[in-house]
Enzyme design. Structure first.
Site: not given
Ligand code: 13P
Length: 254
Positions: A10, A12, A98, A100, A170, A176, A216, A237
């Site tokens: 991802n 982002k 997701h 976010e 997740e 993050g 993470s 991510g």
């Molecule tokens: P991180 O791997 O940066 O923590 O992000 C995870 C994520 O949101 C994947 O969709």
């Protein structure tokens, strides 16, 4: 039944220019060359504006996915992207729900369900994100939240679609933050999700749904978050922005 594992990047809202995109793709191809990753499906989910560029790069052994979509196929929906567009631009997967998007764009379970129905209708495999916040975890609501989100996401979806569905556990508090759940916590989430799926689809079909972990993920913890709890893959991510690290994760899982 032995299923291929799946490793999803991802990316982002990163990769800010065509130059950056080309550098990323070139590096990715270089890192992947000569690696034997046979038992894994690698899926790259760039920002929508880069989908065409990623598709044109035709990186061997990788598939393309989107980070979001609208449920309608066409029409007056300013700013939205349709599942048909995604399909026509080479996508095979789409991340839906997701945290976010739930947080910053107020996506609710009902809309997420519409998107999943539409994705499946248009032969896109939805990667459905579920997971609890820190407050929900601390107040002992983890399993309740996961259960609600999975049930709501899959409402009115036929068990014949099971093999095209991926659920990503997740936990929001892990996204993050470099804080990851224990192996046991992931096991618990997995067992619960499988149980809910069995209730919805029956045991045979429930087993066809892939359950993966996100939050993470790195090459240092992939054993704990994926291999030991026996999950079907990971959603990555930050580490996916560095092809070397991402491919290292894929190699370990493979
Ligand atoms: P991180 O791997 O940066 O923590 O992000 C995870 C994520 O949101 C994947 O969709």
């Amino acid at each position: 039944m032995k299923m291929n594992k799946i490793i999803v990047a991802n990316l982002k809202m990163n990769i800010l220019s065509k130059t950056e995109r080309d550098q990323y793709l070139e590096l990715f191809q270089k890192e992947l060359a000569g690696k034997k990753i046979k038992n894994c499906e690698i899926v790259l989910c760039p920002p929508a504006i880069h989908l065409e560029g990623f598709e044109k790069a035709k990186i061997k052994k990788t598939k393309i996915g989107a980070q979001n979509m609208f449920w309608e196929e066409k029409g007056s929906y300013t700013g939205e992207i349709s599942p048909l567009m995604l399909k026509n631009f080479g996508c095979e997967y789409v991340i839906v729900g997701h945290s976010e998007r739930r947080r910053y764009f107020c996506e609710r379970d009902e809309e997420i369900n519409f998107k999943i129905i539409s994705a499946l209708k248009n032969r896109l495999m939805p990667i459905i994100c579920v997971g609890e916040s820190k407050v929900e975890k601390d107040s002992g609501q983890t399993l309740k939240i996961i259960s609600q989100q999975v049930k709501n996401a899959l409402e009115k979806i036929s068990r014949t679609k099971a093999e095209n569905i991926i659920i990503a556990y997740e936990p929001i508090w892990s996204v993050g933050t470099d804080v990851i759940p224990t192996e046991n916590e992931i096991m618990e989430a997995k067992v619960l999700i499988r149980k809910i799926l069995s209730g919805l689809f029956g045991v045979k079909y429930a087993e066809k749904v892939k359950i993966i972990y996100g939050g993470s993920v790195s090459s240092l913890n992939v054993d704990q978050v994926c291999l030991k709890p026996g999950l079907d893959g990971v959603l990555v991510g930050r580490e996916s922005l560095t092809p070397h690290e991402f491919i290292k994760i894929a190699e370990i899982i493979n």
